[in-house]
Design a protein around this motif. Structure first.
Motif, short mmCIF file in Angstrom:
data_model
loop_
_atom_site.label_atom_id
_atom_site.label_comp_id
_atom_site.label_asym_id
_atom_site.label_seq_id
_atom_site.Cartn_x
_atom_site.Cartn_y
_atom_site.Cartn_z
N ILE A 122 0.88 -1.18 0.00
CA ILE A 122 0.00 0.00 0.00
C ILE A 122 0.90 1.22 0.00
N LYS A 123 0.66 2.15 -0.92
CA LYS A 123 1.44 3.39 -0.97
C LYS A 123 0.49 4.57 -0.84
N LEU A 124 0.82 5.46 0.09
CA LEU A 124 0.02 6.67 0.31
C LEU A 124 0.94 7.88 0.36
N GLN A 125 0.40 9.02 -0.03
CA GLN A 125 1.18 10.26 0.03
C GLN A 125 0.28 11.37 0.55
N THR A 126 0.83 12.16 1.49
CA THR A 126 0.07 13.24 2.10
C THR A 126 0.90 14.51 2.07
N GLU A 127 0.33 15.58 1.56
CA GLU A 127 1.02 16.88 1.56
C GLU A 127 0.60 17.63 2.81
N ILE A 128 1.61 18.13 3.53
CA ILE A 128 1.36 18.82 4.80
C ILE A 128 2.07 20.16 4.79
N ASN A 129 1.35 21.20 5.12
CA ASN A 129 1.91 22.54 5.16
C ASN A 129 2.57 22.79 6.52
N ALA A 130 3.71 22.12 6.73
CA ALA A 130 4.44 22.23 7.99
C ALA A 130 5.88 21.78 7.74
N PRO A 131 6.81 22.21 8.61
CA PRO A 131 8.21 21.82 8.44
C PRO A 131 8.41 20.31 8.56
N ILE A 132 9.39 19.80 7.85
CA ILE A 132 9.67 18.37 7.79
C ILE A 132 9.94 17.79 9.19
N LYS A 133 10.69 18.49 10.02
CA LYS A 133 11.02 17.97 11.37
C LYS A 133 9.76 17.81 12.22
N THR A 134 8.84 18.74 12.11
CA THR A 134 7.57 18.66 12.85
C THR A 134 6.79 17.42 12.43
N VAL A 135 6.67 17.22 11.12
CA VAL A 135 5.90 16.09 10.59
C VAL A 135 6.58 14.77 10.96
N PHE A 136 7.90 14.73 10.85
CA PHE A 136 8.66 13.53 11.21
C PHE A 136 8.42 13.15 12.67
N THR A 162 8.56 8.03 4.78
CA THR A 162 9.55 8.93 4.20
C THR A 162 8.98 10.35 4.15
N PHE A 163 9.90 11.31 4.25
CA PHE A 163 9.52 12.72 4.34
C PHE A 163 10.41 13.53 3.41
N GLN A 164 9.78 14.42 2.65
CA GLN A 164 10.52 15.26 1.72
C GLN A 164 10.03 16.69 1.88
#
Length: 150
Positions: free
Chosen positions: A4-18, A96-98
Motif C-alpha cells: 500500500i502506498k500513500l502520500q500526504t502533503e502537509i503545510n508544515a516543516p519536515i522535522k515537525t511532521v517527522f 519517508t519525508f521530503q
C-alpha cells in the motif's frame, strides 16, 4: 505480499511532521477509534532507532497485539517500523519525508503478508487492504491537522 502506498502533503516543516509520526502519544490519539494503546516498550513520547513498542487495539471486533521495532531511522528523512510479533506473517511500514515549498510530502509504504494461505489472501482482498488503507489515511489526516496548527 501486498503493498500500500500513500502520500500526504502537509503545510508544515519536515522535522515537525517527522516527529509527529514517531510520537507514541499522537499515535494513540490518531487511532482512538480502535482503542490503540502502547502496552510495552516505548509507551509515550518519541520512539527512536532500535527501540520497540507493543500496541494493543481493537480491529474486526477483537483485541490484537502488534510488537514493532524501529530498525532504520534517519532524522528527519525516513524511518521504518517492522513487526516482531503479531497477526501478520510479515509487516513493514516505511515512512519517508521530503521538504517541498516550505511544506512536507509524507509518504507511507506498507508491505505485508497475511497468514492462513488462501483464506488469508481472500480476507486481504475483500477486507484487510481497504481497512489498512483507511486506518493509515485517517492517521495521516490527524497528523496533518496537528502539524498545520503549529
Amino acid at each position: 505480499m501486498t503493498t500500500i502506498k500513500l502520500q500526504t502533503e502537509i503545510n508544515a516543516p519536515i522535522k515537525t511532521v517527522f516527529d509527529l509520526n514517531r510520537n507514541i502519544d499522537i499515535h494513540k490519539q490518531s487511532t482512538s477509534k480502535s482503542k490503540e494503546t502502547a502496552i510495552d516498550g516505548v509507551v509515550s513520547g518519541l520512539i527512536s532507532k532500535g527501540e520497540t513498542v507493543t500496541w494493543r487495539g481493537k480491529h474486526f471486533g477483537i483485541y490484537l497485539t502488534h510488537k514493532s521495532t524501529i530498525p532504520e531511522m534517519e532524522i528527519p528523512i525516513y524511518f521504518v517500523d517492522e513487526m516482531l510479533e503479531g497477526r501478520f506473517k510479515r509487516f513493514k511500514h516505511t515512512h519517508t519525508f521530503q521538504q517541498k515549498n516550505g511544506g512536507t510530502i509524507m509518504s507511507d509504504t506498507i508491505e505485508y503478508e497475511t497468514p492462513f494461505g488462501l483464506a488469508g489472501k481472500i480476507f486481504n482482498t475483500i477486507i484487510l487492504k481497504k481497512h489498512l488503507t483507511n486506518f493509515i489515511t485517517e492517521r495521516n489526516n490527524f497528523i496533518k491537522q496537528i502539524a498545520e496548527k503549529h
